[in-house]
Write a protein that holds these residues in place. Structure first.
Motif, PDB file in Angstrom:
ATOM      1  N   PHE A 244       0.857  -1.192   0.000  1.00  0.00           N
ATOM      2  CA  PHE A 244       0.000   0.000   0.000  1.00  0.00           C
ATOM      3  C   PHE A 244       0.888   1.236   0.000  1.00  0.00           C
ATOM      4  CE2 PHE A 244      -2.557   3.281   2.080  1.00  0.00           C
ATOM      5  CZ  PHE A 244      -3.688   3.254   1.269  1.00  0.00           C
ATOM      6  N   MET A 245       1.061   1.827  -1.176  1.00  0.00           N
ATOM      7  CA  MET A 245       2.021   2.922  -1.328  1.00  0.00           C
ATOM      8  C   MET A 245       1.317   4.270  -1.388  1.00  0.00           C
ATOM      9  SD  MET A 245       4.842   1.496  -3.991  1.00  0.00           S
ATOM     10  CE  MET A 245       5.637  -0.099  -3.782  1.00  0.00           C
ATOM     11  N   VAL A 246       2.027   5.280  -0.883  1.00  0.00           N
ATOM     12  CA  VAL A 246       1.599   6.672  -1.011  1.00  0.00           C
ATOM     13  C   VAL A 246       2.314   7.267  -2.215  1.00  0.00           C
ATOM     14  CG1 VAL A 246       1.573   8.935   0.103  1.00  0.00           C
ATOM     15  CG2 VAL A 246       1.208   6.863   1.464  1.00  0.00           C
ATOM     16  N   CYS A 247       1.574   7.976  -3.046  1.00  0.00           N
ATOM     17  CA  CYS A 247       2.159   8.537  -4.268  1.00  0.00           C
ATOM     18  C   CYS A 247       3.220   9.579  -3.933  1.00  0.00           C
ATOM     19  CB  CYS A 247       1.063   9.191  -5.115  1.00  0.00           C
ATOM     20  SG  CYS A 247      -0.213   8.041  -5.678  1.00  0.00           S
ATOM     21  N   ASN A 248       4.306   9.513  -4.635  1.00  0.00           N
ATOM     22  CA  ASN A 248       5.316  10.577  -4.610  1.00  0.00           C
ATOM     23  C   ASN A 248       6.058  10.556  -5.936  1.00  0.00           C
ATOM     24  OD1 ASN A 248       7.017   8.389  -4.389  1.00  0.00           O
ATOM     25  ND2 ASN A 248       8.067   9.090  -2.559  1.00  0.00           N
ATOM     26  N   CYS A 249       6.874  11.565  -6.130  1.00  0.00           N
ATOM     27  CA  CYS A 249       7.528  11.682  -7.436  1.00  0.00           C
ATOM     28  C   CYS A 249       8.539  10.567  -7.664  1.00  0.00           C
ATOM     29  CB  CYS A 249       8.188  13.043  -7.573  1.00  0.00           C
ATOM     30  SG  CYS A 249       9.503  13.362  -6.359  1.00  0.00           S
TER      31      CYS A 249
ATOM     32  N   ASN B 234      -1.860  -3.572 -10.407  1.00  0.00           N
ATOM     33  CA  ASN B 234      -0.946  -3.940  -9.318  1.00  0.00           C
ATOM     34  C   ASN B 234      -0.110  -2.771  -8.832  1.00  0.00           C
ATOM     35  OD1 ASN B 234      -1.805  -6.566  -9.352  1.00  0.00           O
ATOM     36  ND2 ASN B 234      -0.097  -7.332 -10.572  1.00  0.00           N
ATOM     37  N   TYR B 235       0.103  -1.788  -9.693  1.00  0.00           N
ATOM     38  CA  TYR B 235       0.973  -0.668  -9.346  1.00  0.00           C
ATOM     39  C   TYR B 235       0.146   0.613  -9.259  1.00  0.00           C
ATOM     40  CZ  TYR B 235       5.155  -3.474  -9.452  1.00  0.00           C
ATOM     41  OH  TYR B 235       6.117  -4.408  -9.146  1.00  0.00           O
ATOM     42  N   VAL B 236      -0.476   0.772  -8.102  1.00  0.00           N
ATOM     43  CA  VAL B 236      -1.280   1.952  -7.792  1.00  0.00           C
ATOM     44  C   VAL B 236      -0.763   2.540  -6.483  1.00  0.00           C
ATOM     45  CG1 VAL B 236      -3.338   1.131  -8.989  1.00  0.00           C
ATOM     46  CG2 VAL B 236      -2.998   0.557  -6.584  1.00  0.00           C
ATOM     47  N   CYS B 237      -1.193   3.773  -6.199  1.00  0.00           N
ATOM     48  CA  CYS B 237      -0.766   4.423  -4.963  1.00  0.00           C
ATOM     49  C   CYS B 237      -1.862   5.360  -4.483  1.00  0.00           C
ATOM     50  CB  CYS B 237       0.548   5.177  -5.172  1.00  0.00           C
ATOM     51  SG  CYS B 237       0.479   6.468  -6.441  1.00  0.00           S
ATOM     52  N   LEU B 238      -1.754   5.779  -3.225  1.00  0.00           N
ATOM     53  CA  LEU B 238      -2.729   6.691  -2.625  1.00  0.00           C
ATOM     54  C   LEU B 238      -2.308   8.123  -2.905  1.00  0.00           C
ATOM     55  CD1 LEU B 238      -5.197   7.233  -0.805  1.00  0.00           C
ATOM     56  CD2 LEU B 238      -3.618   7.223   1.147  1.00  0.00           C
ATOM     57  N   HIS B 239      -3.169   8.846  -3.622  1.00  0.00           N
ATOM     58  CA  HIS B 239      -2.920  10.262  -3.894  1.00  0.00           C
ATOM     59  C   HIS B 239      -3.527  11.057  -2.744  1.00  0.00           C
ATOM     60  CE1 HIS B 239      -1.875  13.733  -6.182  1.00  0.00           C
ATOM     61  NE2 HIS B 239      -3.121  14.106  -6.415  1.00  0.00           N
ATOM     62  N   VAL B 240      -2.674  11.499  -1.808  1.00  0.00           N
ATOM     63  CA  VAL B 240      -3.149  12.095  -0.553  1.00  0.00           C
ATOM     64  C   VAL B 240      -3.993  13.343  -0.770  1.00  0.00           C
ATOM     65  CG1 VAL B 240      -2.407  13.099   1.643  1.00  0.00           C
ATOM     66  CG2 VAL B 240      -1.246  11.087   0.741  1.00  0.00           C
ATOM     67  N   PRO B 241      -3.614  14.292  -1.643  1.00  0.00           N
ATOM     68  CA  PRO B 241      -4.441  15.504  -1.793  1.00  0.00           C
ATOM     69  C   PRO B 241      -5.894  15.208  -2.152  1.00  0.00           C
ATOM     70  CG  PRO B 241      -2.303  15.831  -2.832  1.00  0.00           C
ATOM     71  CD  PRO B 241      -2.380  14.374  -2.445  1.00  0.00           C
ATOM     72  N   GLU B 242      -6.146  14.144  -2.922  1.00  0.00           N
ATOM     73  CA  GLU B 242      -7.506  13.809  -3.331  1.00  0.00           C
ATOM     74  C   GLU B 242      -8.059  12.604  -2.579  1.00  0.00           C
ATOM     75  OE1 GLU B 242      -7.728  13.407  -7.533  1.00  0.00           O
ATOM     76  OE2 GLU B 242      -6.695  15.300  -7.941  1.00  0.00           O
TER      77      GLU B 242
ATOM     78  N   GLY C 139      -4.137  21.889   1.691  1.00  0.00           N
ATOM     79  CA  GLY C 139      -5.192  20.897   1.479  1.00  0.00           C
ATOM     80  C   GLY C 139      -4.907  19.596   2.205  1.00  0.00           C
ATOM     81  N   SER C 140      -3.638  19.228   2.267  1.00  0.00           N
ATOM     82  CA  SER C 140      -3.279  17.985   2.953  1.00  0.00           C
ATOM     83  C   SER C 140      -3.510  18.096   4.446  1.00  0.00           C
ATOM     84  CB  SER C 140      -1.810  17.642   2.675  1.00  0.00           C
ATOM     85  OG  SER C 140      -1.595  17.450   1.294  1.00  0.00           O
ATOM     86  N   ARG C 141      -3.240  19.284   5.025  1.00  0.00           N
ATOM     87  CA  ARG C 141      -3.447  19.449   6.457  1.00  0.00           C
ATOM     88  C   ARG C 141      -4.914  19.284   6.825  1.00  0.00           C
ATOM     89  NH1 ARG C 141      -0.074  24.172   5.843  1.00  0.00           N
ATOM     90  NH2 ARG C 141       2.091  23.710   6.427  1.00  0.00           N
ATOM     91  N   VAL C 142      -5.789  19.879   6.018  1.00  0.00           N
ATOM     92  CA  VAL C 142      -7.222  19.774   6.300  1.00  0.00           C
ATOM     93  C   VAL C 142      -7.679  18.319   6.243  1.00  0.00           C
ATOM     94  CG1 VAL C 142      -9.525  20.407   5.479  1.00  0.00           C
ATOM     95  CG2 VAL C 142      -7.688  22.110   5.470  1.00  0.00           C
TER      96      VAL C 142
END
Length: 747
Positions: free
Chosen positions: A420-425, A501-509, A536-539
């Protein structure tokens, strides 16, 4: 072959073997799993397949004496012929006068039901001579004189050319002494899927050329259905097998007593499978006298928890399977410099020690699927220069770091799905590097020594490489400018790629997206407004934190609702007691005359039992005066004052307990007062009467304390036992009535 076919036709990866050794049919090529012969096309005329034949002995005689037959019988199948013992057929001669025993090289008796002793009257007494014209009576021959056990057909018979013998699934229970003495050139013996629980120390005597011994899948049970332990009369069972190379004990239940068998293994043994044997410990240095290349310890929880169970194998071990053994570290494998394959799926490993892993200099395949690995920030796997395949599926890797990208760059094939990955560059750069490597590199397969046993584990990974889905992500039609911002991409490619299989969590959305849709680090640095993204991420983070802060207290209150309710009832009762003025109650110091013998506390649902059963016995038969709230409470006083006053004016207290009693708040208050009377006053006259069983989970602490410290009486369901109940109760009440009067006011 079937796995490869399914992978090609269905797009699915082949299923890996559960144990390193696979199944019997994975290590030979002349018989299938059902006992049918599958010799090479040029050997068909040398085979007699009588599998599932109803009368195999007679048919065999006919085939051997067929006038046109000239070929030597090298292959014989008597699989699933409903035989209860090995038939004495091996001295039968063909029309060239060649005994069957002298010709056979491969024989299977798979799927018969051999008995320890043959059934009464079952004997093979007829045979044909070479021409097939004369019936010979063998009733006085040595064949008939031997002990009639399942193996009697092998007795006094020599098989000089027999190479492989298949006795799978024949209900064999014991291996007697000298059982295979007449098979000096046997190289493979398959006796798995039986019920073997005893092996004679000389059972394998004479098998000096045996290379492979399959004792897998043996399960024996006693008459009560309990598993039988494998027993021997000497631990040196395998001592006669001077040239044994492979021993398969997978799925055969072993105990600590059987560990002595492993000490008789010599330097010739190269492959050992203890997969799913039930062993939970290995003695230190148990393999110190061996030179194992392949070892399978899978599905034995805790088997490597000792300090040095693998000591002595550091320079010889090439492949190790240790799936689901509850392993927590890699420390056991330090300095295994020759190890090529390390299969550690389904363990509890959460950290990789670089000081350990850098000693695995020859490692080609490392499988750490379904462990607890996290993201890392230092070089780990790059310290293994020869690593070709690294599988990290279904771990706890939540983010791809820049250090991870650099560390994995030169591993040929990677598998990272199921994390379970979080999206990053860096995740997008990792994806683009894989796509770039697809364009710039050709497939490289695992090339291992030809003489290595059980090559199916390597062919499995080669099939994965061959049938994998390549990563292009829309880059296949563009030139190098699509990935110019990546720089050096290494050589790695994804072994388990599919967009899903290769997806990630886009935190802002707060949603899952494909990694291919994430911005790369180069573009992100130019176009993304960091202040807006962080705000937006803080909220959203605050909202995510508030949800558990609300749900957690609600869950705690719901889980402990009974205890919380009881706490407040006790608190209220204590407060009510403290509000009572001593002068408002009966002065116990000046009034030592009791108005009642017993104060009876009961709930309204049990009123019928009290009035119909208890009261007549107490007042009519025992001359005991009882105080009942519905009859004796004074009009005009509060309920609380009536309860305290009546308890003070009663010699003893009786609680009529039931599950309904515990639902009444006033009854619980009276029970609390009764406990107070026990603890705070010198009067301990309390009688507990249980109308029904009250489970521990329903008892409040007050009742549980009273039941643990006071003897109670239970109302019997059987009418014949009730006179004893009334006799005991009468004796108790009269004893309490006749005690010296000494009253201490509850108020």
């Amino acid at each position: 072959l079937l796995n490869c076919f399914l992978a090609c036709t269905c797009g699915l990866p082949p299923k890996p073997p559960k144990c390193l050794t696979g199944y019997m049919t994975d290590v030979q090529n002349w018989v299938d799993e059902n006992g049918r012969l599958i010799p090479k096309s040029g050997n068909m005329n040398n085979a007699i397949d009588l599998s599932t034949t109803a009368n195999p002995v007679q048919v065999l005689n006919e085939k051997l004496n067929f006038s046109r037959r000239r070929q030597v019988v090298r292959y014989l199948s008597l699989a699933k012929c409903q035989l209860t013992r090995v038939p004495p057929i091996f001295q039968i001669r063909d029309n060239e006068m060649r005994p069957l025993a002298m010709m056979l090289e491969y024989m299977t008796l798979y799927g018969n039901n051999f008995l320890g002793m043959s059934t009464a009257g079952e004997h093979y007494t007829l045979s044909f001579n070479a021409t097939g014209t004369t019936v010979m009576n063998l009733s006085n021959s040595p064949q008939r004189q031997v002990v009639s056990v399942w193996s009697s057909g092998f007795t006094a018979v020599n098989f000089p050319n027999l190479k492989e013998l298949d006795l799978r699934s024949c209900s064999i229970q014991t291996l007697e002494k000298n059982l295979f003495k007449g098979m000096p050139n046997l190289t493979a013996l398959y006796i798995g899927e039986n019920e073997i629980h005893f092996i004679s120390s000389s059972a394998f005597y004479g098998l000096k050329n045996l290379v492979h011994l399959d004792l897998s899948r043996n399960q024996a049970f006693d008459e009560n259905g309990n598993p039988k332990n494998l027993a021997t009369d000497n631990y040196l069972v395998f001592n006669y097998l001077e040239n044994l190379v492979s021993l398969d004990l997978s799925h055969t239940k072993l105990t600590l007593r059987n560990l002595g068998l492993l000490k008789s293994l010599g330097k010739s043994v190269k492959s050992l499978s203890l997969c799913d044997t039930g062993l939970n410990v290995l003695q230190d240095d148990i393999f110190n006298c061996t030179s194992l290349n392949m070892l399978d310890l899978s599905y034995n929880s805790g088997i490597l928890n000792n300090q040095k169970p693998l000591r002595g194998l550091e320079k010889t071990l090439l492949a190790l399977y240790a799936r689901e053994i509850n392993l927590q570290t890699l420390n056991q494998f330090q300095n295994f410099s020759q190890l090529l394959v390390l299969q550690l799926t389904g363990n509890e490993i959460n950290n990789v020690d670089v000081s350990v892993i850098k000693t695995l200099k020859s490692l080609r395949i490392l499988n750490l699927n379904k462990n607890r690995l996290n993201s890392w920030f230092e070089p780990l796997f790059s310290t293994i220069p020869s690593l070709h395949v690294l599988s990290l599926q279904d771990n706890n890797i939540n983010v791809i770091t820049e250090q991870m990208v650099d560390d994995l760059a030169n591993v040929s094939y990677l598998a990272l799905s199921g994390n379970f990955m979080v999206c990053n560059c860096h995740a997008k750069d990792f994806y683009k590097m894989a796509a770039k490597n697809e364009k710039n590199n050709t497939e490289t397969y695992i090339d291992l020594p030809e003489d290595l046993l059980h090559r199916n584990i390597y062919s499995y990974y080669n099939d994965l490489i061959k049938n994998r889905t390549k990563v292009f992500g829309g880059l296949e039609d563009c030139e190098n400018q699509c990935v110019d911002d990546i720089g050096d991409s290494g050589i790695f490619r994804l072994l388990d790629y599919s967009p899903q299989n290769y997806v990630c969590l886009h935190v802002p959305e707060s949603k899952t997206i494909f990694i291919s849709e994430v911005y790369s680090c180069g573009r992100l640095a130019r176009e993304v407004n960091y202040d807006q993204e962080l705000k937006g991420s803080r909220v959203k983070l605050l909202v995510l934190l508030l949800i558990p802060c609300i749900l957690l207290p609600v869950g705690v209150i719901f889980a402990f609702r009974r205890r919380i309710k009881y706490f407040f009832i006790t608190l209220r009762n204590s407060a009510m007691l403290s509000l009572i003025n001593k002068k408002d109650a009966v002065d116990g110091k000046n009034n030592t005359i009791f108005n009642y013998d017993v104060f009876v506390s009961y709930c309204n649902e049990d009123r019928g039992w009290v009035l119909d059963h208890l009261l007549p016995h107490m007042e009519a038969e025992c001359s005991i005066s009882a105080c009942l709230h519905e009859r004796d409470f004074l009009v005009g006083l509060s309920i609380l004052e009536n309860i305290v006053s009546c308890m003070d004016r009663s010699r003893s207290i009786m609680l009529i307990l039931s599950q309904r009693f515990l639902l009444s708040q006033w009854c619980q208050f009276e029970m609390h007062l009764a406990q107070h009377r026990l603890l705070e006053t010198r009067r301990e006259d309390l009688t507990l009467v249980l109308l029904e069983d009250i489970p521990r989970r329903l008892r409040p602490n007050t009742l549980h304390y009273l039941m643990m410290t006071k003897t109670y009486i239970v109302w019997p369901k059987d009418e014949s036992e009730r006179p004893i109940f009334w006799k005991r109760l009468k004796k108790t009440l009269i004893a309490q009535k006749n005690k010296p009067t000494e009253n201490t006011s509850l108020a």
